[in-house]
Design a protein around this motif. Structure first.
Motif, short mmCIF file in Angstrom:
data_model
loop_
_atom_site.label_atom_id
_atom_site.label_comp_id
_atom_site.label_asym_id
_atom_site.label_seq_id
_atom_site.Cartn_x
_atom_site.Cartn_y
_atom_site.Cartn_z
N SER A 1 -13.27 -12.54 -2.22
CA SER A 1 -14.44 -12.78 -1.36
C SER A 1 -15.76 -12.50 -2.09
CB SER A 1 -14.35 -11.91 -0.11
OG SER A 1 -14.33 -10.53 -0.47
N SER A 2 -15.68 -11.78 -3.23
CA SER A 2 -16.92 -11.45 -3.97
C SER A 2 -17.25 -12.52 -5.02
CB SER A 2 -16.76 -10.09 -4.67
OG SER A 2 -15.75 -10.16 -5.65
N LEU A 3 -16.42 -13.57 -5.09
CA LEU A 3 -16.59 -14.57 -6.14
C LEU A 3 -17.27 -15.82 -5.59
CD1 LEU A 3 -13.05 -14.32 -7.79
CD2 LEU A 3 -15.13 -13.08 -8.41
N HIS A 4 -18.15 -16.43 -6.41
CA HIS A 4 -18.76 -17.71 -6.07
C HIS A 4 -17.79 -18.84 -6.37
CE1 HIS A 4 -22.27 -15.42 -5.34
NE2 HIS A 4 -22.57 -15.18 -6.62
N ASP A 5 -18.22 -20.10 -6.12
CA ASP A 5 -17.31 -21.25 -6.17
C ASP A 5 -16.59 -21.36 -7.51
OD1 ASP A 5 -17.98 -21.85 -3.63
OD2 ASP A 5 -19.40 -23.45 -4.12
N ILE A 6 -17.34 -21.48 -8.63
CA ILE A 6 -16.70 -21.71 -9.93
C ILE A 6 -15.89 -20.50 -10.37
CG2 ILE A 6 -18.74 -20.97 -11.24
CD1 ILE A 6 -17.95 -23.08 -13.33
N ASP A 7 -16.41 -19.29 -10.05
CA ASP A 7 -15.68 -18.08 -10.41
C ASP A 7 -14.42 -17.96 -9.57
OD1 ASP A 7 -17.70 -17.47 -12.22
OD2 ASP A 7 -18.87 -16.40 -10.70
N LEU A 8 -14.51 -18.37 -8.30
CA LEU A 8 -13.33 -18.37 -7.44
C LEU A 8 -12.31 -19.39 -7.95
CD1 LEU A 8 -12.06 -17.19 -4.87
CD2 LEU A 8 -13.19 -19.02 -3.57
N GLY A 9 -12.81 -20.52 -8.43
CA GLY A 9 -11.91 -21.53 -8.99
C GLY A 9 -11.16 -21.00 -10.20
N LEU A 10 -11.86 -20.24 -11.06
CA LEU A 10 -11.19 -19.65 -12.22
C LEU A 10 -10.13 -18.63 -11.79
CD1 LEU A 10 -14.21 -19.12 -14.65
CD2 LEU A 10 -12.40 -20.83 -14.85
N TYR A 11 -10.45 -17.89 -10.72
CA TYR A 11 -9.49 -16.91 -10.20
C TYR A 11 -8.20 -17.59 -9.75
CZ TYR A 11 -7.40 -13.77 -6.72
OH TYR A 11 -6.52 -13.02 -5.99
N TYR A 12 -8.35 -18.67 -8.96
CA TYR A 12 -7.16 -19.39 -8.49
C TYR A 12 -6.43 -20.07 -9.66
CZ TYR A 12 -8.50 -18.63 -3.63
OH TYR A 12 -8.80 -18.06 -2.43
N TYR A 13 -7.19 -20.54 -10.65
CA TYR A 13 -6.53 -21.19 -11.79
C TYR A 13 -5.71 -20.17 -12.57
CZ TYR A 13 -5.72 -23.49 -16.21
OH TYR A 13 -5.10 -24.03 -17.32
N ALA A 14 -6.26 -18.95 -12.74
CA ALA A 14 -5.53 -17.90 -13.47
C ALA A 14 -4.24 -17.54 -12.73
CB ALA A 14 -6.41 -16.67 -13.65
N TYR A 15 -4.32 -17.47 -11.38
CA TYR A 15 -3.14 -17.18 -10.58
C TYR A 15 -2.13 -18.32 -10.71
CZ TYR A 15 -2.50 -13.03 -7.70
OH TYR A 15 -2.17 -11.77 -7.26
N GLY A 16 -2.64 -19.56 -10.63
CA GLY A 16 -1.75 -20.71 -10.75
C GLY A 16 -1.07 -20.76 -12.12
N HIS A 17 -1.81 -20.43 -13.17
CA HIS A 17 -1.24 -20.43 -14.52
C HIS A 17 -0.16 -19.36 -14.65
CE1 HIS A 17 -1.01 -19.49 -18.86
NE2 HIS A 17 -1.26 -20.79 -19.01
N LEU A 18 -0.43 -18.15 -14.11
CA LEU A 18 0.56 -17.08 -14.15
C LEU A 18 1.84 -17.49 -13.43
CD1 LEU A 18 1.50 -14.17 -14.68
CD2 LEU A 18 0.27 -13.49 -12.60
N SER A 19 1.70 -18.08 -12.24
CA SER A 19 2.88 -18.51 -11.49
C SER A 19 3.63 -19.61 -12.24
CB SER A 19 2.45 -19.02 -10.10
OG SER A 19 1.81 -17.99 -9.37
N GLY A 20 2.87 -20.52 -12.85
CA GLY A 20 3.51 -21.59 -13.62
C GLY A 20 4.30 -21.05 -14.80
#
Length: 571
Positions: free
Chosen positions: A152-171
């Motif tokens: 919730s403390s992240l802006h759009d692009i930073d939030l996108g990087l957060y989800y991408y990092a999670y997606g990469h870890l899961s992958g």
């Protein structure tokens, strides 16, 4: 001539220019360019990769120069914002180069963001740290970092990087997982996070396009994936690290569609871009080594996988090394198999050489026997000649006509001169032929033309031995014909310039030169050919002797040619 290193550099420049033209074509019309690669262009691309690997340290030095420059700029930064940007740029340089260093500079970015009071940037840095951890196989650390981030403390692009990092870890967990249910769970989690990342990242961001293409590939829609790749490749700068990533995904698309030529070409593009950008996380080159091994190019595959292993060790990627080890083991087995085949071939070759050696020995024995027979025949002919000479002497002594006797003696002199000249020319030609034969035999041995080895007669020292024998025969024959030649020759010279042979049965080089002139051989090139000297050396000998003559130097050689003739004037 250019050195091999210069040729490699020139060849690399030509390849680079050709690739640049191809990339410009791809930017304008990627769909049409997809049909362009051929087997020849792939072979050329592999040569470019070989050359790039040879010069890889140069690319590493360029990378380090950029990093050191950015480090020096940080010291001059006056604001936290400028310091953050420079530190982040250093992270970008280290990202594909040395993973541990990339994490270190991300941590510094996180500290600077905290000093700036920017929680969103700090969260973005932590997300990227987690991404670097998962790239290096540190999955537990990556998950722990991501759980500590408040989305919730992240802006759009930073939030996108957060989800991408999670997606990469899961992958990554799905790819390396052992249990089917867990892999399915992680795959679903990866797809969900990539979808969220896609919603928050700008369309120009490389992770946005990467998410779209990975989702299309996971769904099995490779035509859609290739269409996404065509859009993505227009945004990537030719030869950049992003271009290497786009090319790798393009390889996956064509591989899934069954187009092996296109797949191989784009994998090569990815490999070449990675090497030239000093990328140490060499996933593309590992894949290339695997493909080459299946095609039977073991040597090149081994070179590539060794280079990949060195890069992975420098980068600090544990899972990459775990994938390289089995391939290295398989290549080692292939090498062992090839070595066993080579040993068998070597054994067959040794047996063949042994048989040929026996045949050659038999041929040498046969030739030696024939030479002995020829020597015996020569001795018999010599005795017959001696008997004939005695008979001729007796017949000549009975001839009471002095005029006829003089005529016969004159004719005998002419015949002897002609005989000696022909004998010398034949001997010289024979020596040259022996030398030529030796060179031909050596050439055939080097070319493994074993069937022609039966023609071998003598080793290299035969020529020198025959040359000495030729000179000895020449000296004996000449002194028999002109026993007073040495005395009369020196009589034409000043005392200080007179030349004496080593003994009464042989001549030295200078006397041999003028002995040949006495026999009518006046051409310096022919004299040099017979005596195996240069023309300049013969010319100098002749000039020095004429300079020491008692008579006019222009008449000296005419006087030499009159030695042994009746009424000759040598003084």
């Amino acid at each position: 001539m250019k050195s091999t290193r210069q040729k490699n550099v020139i060849y690399e420049c030509i390849c680079h220019a050709a690739m640049t033209v191809a990339l410009l074509w791809l930017t304008v019309c990627p769909a049409k360019a997809a049909t362009r690669p051929t087997a020849a262009s792939i072979d050329s691309l592999l040569h470019c990769i070989d050359t790039a690997i040879e010069h890889s340290e140069q690319y590493v030095h360029k990378k380090m120069d950029r990093i050191n420059y950015l480090k020096s700029e940080i010291e001059q930064a006056e604001t936290l914002s400028a310091k953050y940007e420079l530190t982040y740029q250093i992270y970008v340089e280290y990202l594909p180069f040395i993973n541990d260093s990339a994490i270190v500079y991300l941590e510094r970015c996180s500290e600077i963001a905290q000093q700036m009071g920017d929680d969103s940037k700090k969260g973005s840095c932590l997300s990227l740290i987690a991404l670097s951890c998962s790239n290096a196989g540190m999955y537990i650390e990556s998950e722990a970092i991501l759980k500590d981030i408040n989305p919730s403390s992240l802006h759009d692009i930073d939030l996108g990087l957060y989800y991408y990092a999670y997606g990469h870890l899961s992958g990554e967990l799905a790819y390396y997982g052992k249990f089917k249910d867990m892999r399915k769970k992680y795959t679903e989690s990866s797809m969900e996070n990539f979808m969220l990342a896609q919603q928050n990242l700008p369309h120009s961001h490389k992770y946005y396009n990467q998410c779209r293409e990975m989702m299309a590939q996971n769904q099995g829609d490779f035509k859609q994936s290739l269409a996404i790749n065509n859009e993505w490749i227009k945004q990537a700068k030719a030869g950049s690290t992003e271009y290497a990533l786009v090319s790798f995904y393009r390889y996956l698309d064509y591989k899934a569609l069954g187009d092996s030529i296109q797949a191989m070409y784009w994998l090569g593009e990815s490999v070449l871009s990675d090497i030239r950008n000093a990328v140490m996380d060499q996933g593309s080159l590992w894949e290339m080594a695997n493909l080459l091994m299946t095609k039977g190019d073991i040597d090149r595959s081994y070179r590539y996988i060794c280079f990949t292993s060195d890069c992975a060790d420098r980068f600090g990627s544990r899972q990459r090394l775990s994938r390289i080890s089995p391939l290295l083991s398989h290549i080692a087995k292939q090498y062992k198999t090839n070595e066993e085949k080579s040993n068998r071939s070597l054994c067959y070759t040794i047996v063949a050489i042994s048989l040929l050696s026996v045949l050659l020995l038999a041929a040498l024995v046969y030739v030696y026997h024939k030479r002995n027979q020829l020597a015996m025949t020569r001795d018999q002919l010599a005795k017959s000649n001696e008997q004939l000479k005695d008979t001729n002497t007796q017949l000549s002594s009975l001839n009471s006509q002095l005029a006829l006797l003089n005529l016969q003696l004159s004719e005998a002199n002419r015949v002897k001169d002609e005989y000696v000249g022909r004998f010398l020319r034949l001997c010289s030609v024979y020596i040259d032929k022996l030398e030529d034969m030796r060179k031909k035999v050596i050439k055939r041995v080097k070319n493994k033309q074993f069937n022609e080895l039966a023609e071998l007669t003598r080793s290299a020292d035969f020529t020198g031995k025959e040359t000495d024998e030729l000179y000895e025969n020449f000296d004996n024959a000449f002194l028999q014909l002109f026993p007073s030649f040495v005395y009369e020759f020196n009589a034409l010279l000043k005392p200080e310039n007179r030349v004496m042979p080593p003994d009464n049965k042989s001549l030295n080089t200078i006397i041999r030169i003028f002995a040949l002139i006495r026999l009518g051989i006046t051409d310096s090139s022919k004299i040099a050919e017979f005596l195996h000297y240069s023309v300049n050396t013969i010319y100098n000998y002749r000039a020095n002797i004429k300079n020491g003559a008692l008579c006019d130097r222009t008449e000296f050689e005419d006087r030499v040619r009159q030695i042994g003739m009746p009424n000759a004037k040598n003084t």
